[in-house]
Design an enzyme around this catalytic site. Structure first.
Site, PDB file in Angstrom:
ATOM      1  N   ARG A 177       0.819  -1.224   0.000  1.00 28.39           N
ATOM      2  CA  ARG A 177       0.000   0.000   0.000  1.00 28.39           C
ATOM      3  C   ARG A 177       0.849   1.269   0.000  1.00 28.39           C
ATOM      4  NH1 ARG A 177      -3.615  -3.699   3.319  1.00 28.39           N
ATOM      5  NH2 ARG A 177      -1.786  -3.780   4.643  1.00 28.39           N
ATOM      6  N   ILE A 178       1.845   1.336   0.887  1.00 25.80           N
ATOM      7  CA  ILE A 178       2.652   2.560   0.977  1.00 25.80           C
ATOM      8  C   ILE A 178       3.611   2.660  -0.219  1.00 25.80           C
ATOM      9  CG2 ILE A 178       4.359   3.809   2.365  1.00 25.80           C
ATOM     10  CD1 ILE A 178       3.039   2.445   4.861  1.00 25.80           C
ATOM     11  N   ASP A 236       9.870  -6.818  -4.818  1.00 24.68           N
ATOM     12  CA  ASP A 236       8.867  -7.379  -3.909  1.00 24.68           C
ATOM     13  C   ASP A 236       8.813  -8.870  -4.221  1.00 24.68           C
ATOM     14  OD1 ASP A 236       5.986  -5.991  -2.477  1.00 24.68           O
ATOM     15  OD2 ASP A 236       6.257  -8.144  -2.692  1.00 24.68           O
ATOM     16  N   PRO A 254       7.144  -4.871   5.763  1.00 24.92           N
ATOM     17  CA  PRO A 254       6.905  -5.131   7.198  1.00 24.92           C
ATOM     18  C   PRO A 254       8.149  -5.748   7.832  1.00 24.92           C
ATOM     19  CG  PRO A 254       5.859  -6.824   5.850  1.00 24.92           C
ATOM     20  CD  PRO A 254       6.470  -5.844   4.888  1.00 24.92           C
ATOM     21  N   THR A 308      11.098   4.373   6.343  1.00 21.55           N
ATOM     22  CA  THR A 308       9.905   4.761   7.111  1.00 21.55           C
ATOM     23  C   THR A 308       9.124   3.510   7.509  1.00 21.55           C
ATOM     24  OG1 THR A 308       8.654   5.008   5.067  1.00 21.55           O
ATOM     25  CG2 THR A 308       9.584   7.030   6.000  1.00 21.55           C
ATOM     26  N   SER A 309       9.775   2.334   7.421  1.00 24.68           N
ATOM     27  CA  SER A 309       9.017   1.102   7.719  1.00 24.68           C
ATOM     28  C   SER A 309       9.241   0.662   9.169  1.00 24.68           C
ATOM     29  CB  SER A 309       9.319   0.007   6.701  1.00 24.68           C
ATOM     30  OG  SER A 309      10.702  -0.155   6.540  1.00 24.68           O
ATOM     31  N   ARG A 310      10.301  -0.062   9.447  1.00 24.74           N
ATOM     32  CA  ARG A 310      10.648  -0.423  10.826  1.00 24.74           C
ATOM     33  C   ARG A 310      12.165  -0.407  10.957  1.00 24.74           C
ATOM     34  NH1 ARG A 310       6.240   0.679  11.894  1.00 24.74           N
ATOM     35  NH2 ARG A 310       4.619  -0.509  12.962  1.00 24.74           N
ATOM     36  N   ASP A 340      12.866   7.497   9.719  1.00 26.98           N
ATOM     37  CA  ASP A 340      11.772   7.799  10.660  1.00 26.98           C
ATOM     38  C   ASP A 340      11.689   6.728  11.739  1.00 26.98           C
ATOM     39  OD1 ASP A 340       9.468   9.287  11.560  1.00 26.98           O
ATOM     40  OD2 ASP A 340       8.238   7.632  10.812  1.00 26.98           O
ATOM     41  N   GLU A 389      14.246   2.015  18.980  1.00 21.43           N
ATOM     42  CA  GLU A 389      13.751   3.381  19.186  1.00 21.43           C
ATOM     43  C   GLU A 389      12.981   3.487  20.506  1.00 21.43           C
ATOM     44  OE1 GLU A 389      11.581   3.622  15.451  1.00 21.43           O
ATOM     45  OE2 GLU A 389       9.672   3.486  16.499  1.00 21.43           O
ATOM     46  N   HIS A 416       9.562   8.537  14.507  1.00 22.40           N
ATOM     47  CA  HIS A 416       8.467   7.653  14.073  1.00 22.40           C
ATOM     48  C   HIS A 416       7.149   8.443  13.957  1.00 22.40           C
ATOM     49  CE1 HIS A 416       7.181   3.193  13.929  1.00 22.40           C
ATOM     50  NE2 HIS A 416       6.289   3.926  13.286  1.00 22.40           N
TER      51      HIS A 416
HETATM   52  P1  NAI Z   1       1.711  -3.774   2.893  1.00 21.55           P
HETATM   53  O1  NAI Z   1       1.481  -5.055   3.603  1.00 21.55           O
HETATM   54  O2  NAI Z   1       0.606  -3.181   2.083  1.00 21.55           O
HETATM   55  O3  NAI Z   1       2.966  -3.930   1.927  1.00 21.55           O
HETATM   56  C1  NAI Z   1       4.169  -4.534   2.298  1.00 21.55           C
HETATM   57  C2  NAI Z   1       4.818  -5.094   1.031  1.00 21.55           C
HETATM   58  O4  NAI Z   1       6.099  -5.580   1.396  1.00 21.55           O
HETATM   59  C3  NAI Z   1       4.033  -6.255   0.419  1.00 21.55           C
HETATM   60  O5  NAI Z   1       3.810  -6.009  -0.969  1.00 21.55           O
HETATM   61  C4  NAI Z   1       4.967  -7.455   0.622  1.00 21.55           C
HETATM   62  O6  NAI Z   1       4.878  -8.412  -0.429  1.00 21.55           O
HETATM   63  C5  NAI Z   1       6.318  -6.749   0.624  1.00 21.55           C
HETATM   64  N1  NAI Z   1       7.396  -7.541   1.195  1.00 21.55           N
HETATM   65  C6  NAI Z   1       7.339  -8.484   2.177  1.00 21.55           C
HETATM   66  N2  NAI Z   1       8.570  -9.010   2.370  1.00 21.55           N
HETATM   67  C7  NAI Z   1       9.408  -8.366   1.507  1.00 21.55           C
HETATM   68  C8  NAI Z   1      10.809  -8.468   1.226  1.00 21.55           C
HETATM   69  N3  NAI Z   1      11.591  -9.345   1.861  1.00 21.55           N
HETATM   70  N4  NAI Z   1      11.323  -7.655   0.281  1.00 21.55           N
HETATM   71  C9  NAI Z   1      10.555  -6.767  -0.388  1.00 21.55           C
HETATM   72  N5  NAI Z   1       9.224  -6.652  -0.185  1.00 21.55           N
HETATM   73  C10 NAI Z   1       8.669  -7.439   0.755  1.00 21.55           C
HETATM   74  O7  NAI Z   1       2.228  -2.754   4.005  1.00 21.55           O
HETATM   75  P2  NAI Z   1       2.197  -1.159   3.963  1.00 21.55           P
HETATM   76  O8  NAI Z   1       0.870  -0.653   4.391  1.00 21.55           O
HETATM   77  O9  NAI Z   1       2.730  -0.703   2.656  1.00 21.55           O
HETATM   78  O10 NAI Z   1       3.206  -0.821   5.164  1.00 21.55           O
HETATM   79  C11 NAI Z   1       4.568  -1.242   5.121  1.00 21.55           C
HETATM   80  C12 NAI Z   1       5.196  -1.071   6.482  1.00 21.55           C
HETATM   81  O11 NAI Z   1       5.321   0.314   6.780  1.00 21.55           O
HETATM   82  C13 NAI Z   1       4.351  -1.612   7.659  1.00 21.55           C
HETATM   83  O12 NAI Z   1       4.521  -3.004   7.825  1.00 21.55           O
HETATM   84  C14 NAI Z   1       4.873  -0.822   8.833  1.00 21.55           C
HETATM   85  O13 NAI Z   1       5.922  -1.532   9.445  1.00 21.55           O
HETATM   86  C15 NAI Z   1       5.415   0.464   8.187  1.00 21.55           C
HETATM   87  N6  NAI Z   1       4.659   1.642   8.603  1.00 21.55           N
HETATM   88  C16 NAI Z   1       5.330   2.680   9.187  1.00 21.55           C
HETATM   89  C17 NAI Z   1       4.667   3.820   9.606  1.00 21.55           C
HETATM   90  C18 NAI Z   1       5.386   4.989  10.201  1.00 21.55           C
HETATM   91  O14 NAI Z   1       4.740   5.841  10.846  1.00 21.55           O
HETATM   92  N7  NAI Z   1       6.697   5.123  10.057  1.00 21.55           N
HETATM   93  C19 NAI Z   1       3.216   3.907   9.484  1.00 21.55           C
HETATM   94  C20 NAI Z   1       2.596   2.789   8.807  1.00 21.55           C
HETATM   95  C21 NAI Z   1       3.307   1.698   8.400  1.00 21.55           C
END
Ligand code: NAI
Length: 340
Positions: free
Chosen positions: A155-156, A175, A208, A234-236, A260, A265, A305
């Site tokens: 999504r992001i 991906d 994730p 900005t992920s983890r 971020d 953290e 974050h």
């Molecule tokens: P999502 O689940 O829609 O997309 C994650 C993508 O990562 C999926 O397409 C998946 O196939 C892919 N993926 C999984 N393992 C992978 C790998 N080894 N290599 C490459 N791609 C891989 O998740 P979304 O909504 O896009 O969010 C992603 C992450 O962003 C969340 O899991 C969360 O940790 C982080 N996040 C951080 C925020 C912040 O405030 N800094 C806020 C919201 C989310």
């Protein structure tokens, strides 16, 4: 039925109270709101459900402290702070907020990119601190025509790809579950991780935190990036090996980082509590030390974050959170997550 909310910030509490009382009126459920993030410090043995943010650890010990626990709801997309496997073994439902405006995080990622590529933070800091309008050391680079590597096209990541198009950037993505149809429609291409790292002027992470992605940006991966490239996370925090990142930046094998999220953290947020928490592990202490080194580097921007933190996103997060609780109370849980 009682729901205990933890880590509630003042700006969340009034909205939550209002939404909760209107949505849950028919169920007769009660709620308790606490700013405390540590569940063990404020365990409520009467709670049937807990609602937390990412800085509350919901592990075996926390679950033990809630004998009636049947639901854990996190006010976040990521749920790596919850032992989902342990919850499943105990029959505890776990729900998250899978989607609340992925544009919000992608917009922030571009904020970090521009802050570094155009030295906006350095320039503003110079004016504020010294009043100097000298341009020395403040030359950046254009995004137009450059290549951005988007790791994770969920999504992001998709929003980041859309925004990159607006800047006239070339997009290469990685991906393990590629969506070739989306790639064809949005003008980006998938490549292997090694090719992405070698080709990109900016690498942005949108995956994730799982066993597979933990430290995916380790010394070997960082060594494959261009010396002129920026890394944006900005992920983890755990997706990047922080010690290896410090070394890559110090050795100038990459040019900068916008972060971020940081490993450990939570410890940085409250270092006194971290030190008092018993016996911090050696790798945790090393990560904290590396975090401090990063925070001091001029070519690194660290934010606490906050990529999710807009008025619009917060309202959507809290609204979905109450929906999660209501659906579970009505016997049909939604937005449930399982161990990957
Ligand atoms: P999502 O689940 O829609 O997309 C994650 C993508 O990562 C999926 O397409 C998946 O196939 C892919 N993926 C999984 N393992 C992978 C790998 N080894 N290599 C490459 N791609 C891989 O998740 P979304 O909504 O896009 O969010 C992603 C992450 O962003 C969340 O899991 C969360 O940790 C982080 N996040 C951080 C925020 C912040 O405030 N800094 C806020 C919201 C989310």
């Amino acid at each position: 039925m009682k729901i205990a909310f933890y880590g509630v910030r003042p700006e969340e509490e009034s909205y939550l109270k209002e939404r909760f009382s209107s949505a849950m009126a028919a169920t007769g459920a009660s709620a308790a709101y606490s700013a405390e993030r540590d569940l063990l410090k404020a365990a409520d043995p009467d709670a049937d459900a807990v609602c937390v943010f990412i800085d509350s650890l919901v592990d075996k010990a926390a679950m033990d402290a809630f004998p009636k626990l049947k639901l854990v709801v996190t006010r976040s997309t990521g749920y790596d702070h919850i032992d989902v496997g342990e919850a499943a073994a105990r029959g505890i439902v776990v729900s998250s907020v899978p989607s609340y405006g992925e544009n919000t995080v992608a917009e922030f990622a571009f904020g970090l990119i521009l802050a570094l590529s155009r030295k906006i933070y350095a320039a503003a800091d110079q004016v504020k601190e010294t009043g100097s309008f000298a341009m020395d050391g403040l030359r950046g680079f254009d995004l137009l025509g450059k290549t951005i590597g988007v790791v994770g096209t969920g999504r992001i990541g998709r929003h980041a790809i859309r925004m990159a198009g607006g800047f006239g950037m070339k997009v290469v993505a990685y991906d393990p579950s590629p969506d070739e149809k989306a790639a064809a429609g949005s003008g980006f291409r998938y490549a292997g991780m090694d090719e992405l790292l070698a080709a990109s002027d900016v690498v942005t992470l949108h995956v994730p935190l799982t066993k597979e992605t933990e430290h995916m940006m380790n010394a070997a991966a960082l060594a494959k990036m261009k010396p002129s490239a920026l890394l944006i996370n900005t992920s983890r925090g755990g997706i990047v090996d922080t010690g290896a990142l410090v070394q890559a930046l110090a050795a100038k094998t990459i040019a900068g980082a916008g972060l971020d999220v940081l490993e450990e953290e939570g410890a940085i947020k409250d270092e006194a509590a971290f030190l008092a928490s018993g016996h911090p592990k050696e790798e945790e202490l090393k990560a904290v030390l590396a975090d401090h080194a990063l925070m001091k580097m001029p070519n690194v921007i660290v934010t606490p974050h906050v990529a999710f933190n807009t008025d619009e996103a917060l309202r959507r997060i809290l609204s979905t959170t109450v929906d999660d609780i209501k659906a579970w109370a009505e016997g049909a849980p939604i937005n449930t997550v399982r161990a990957s």
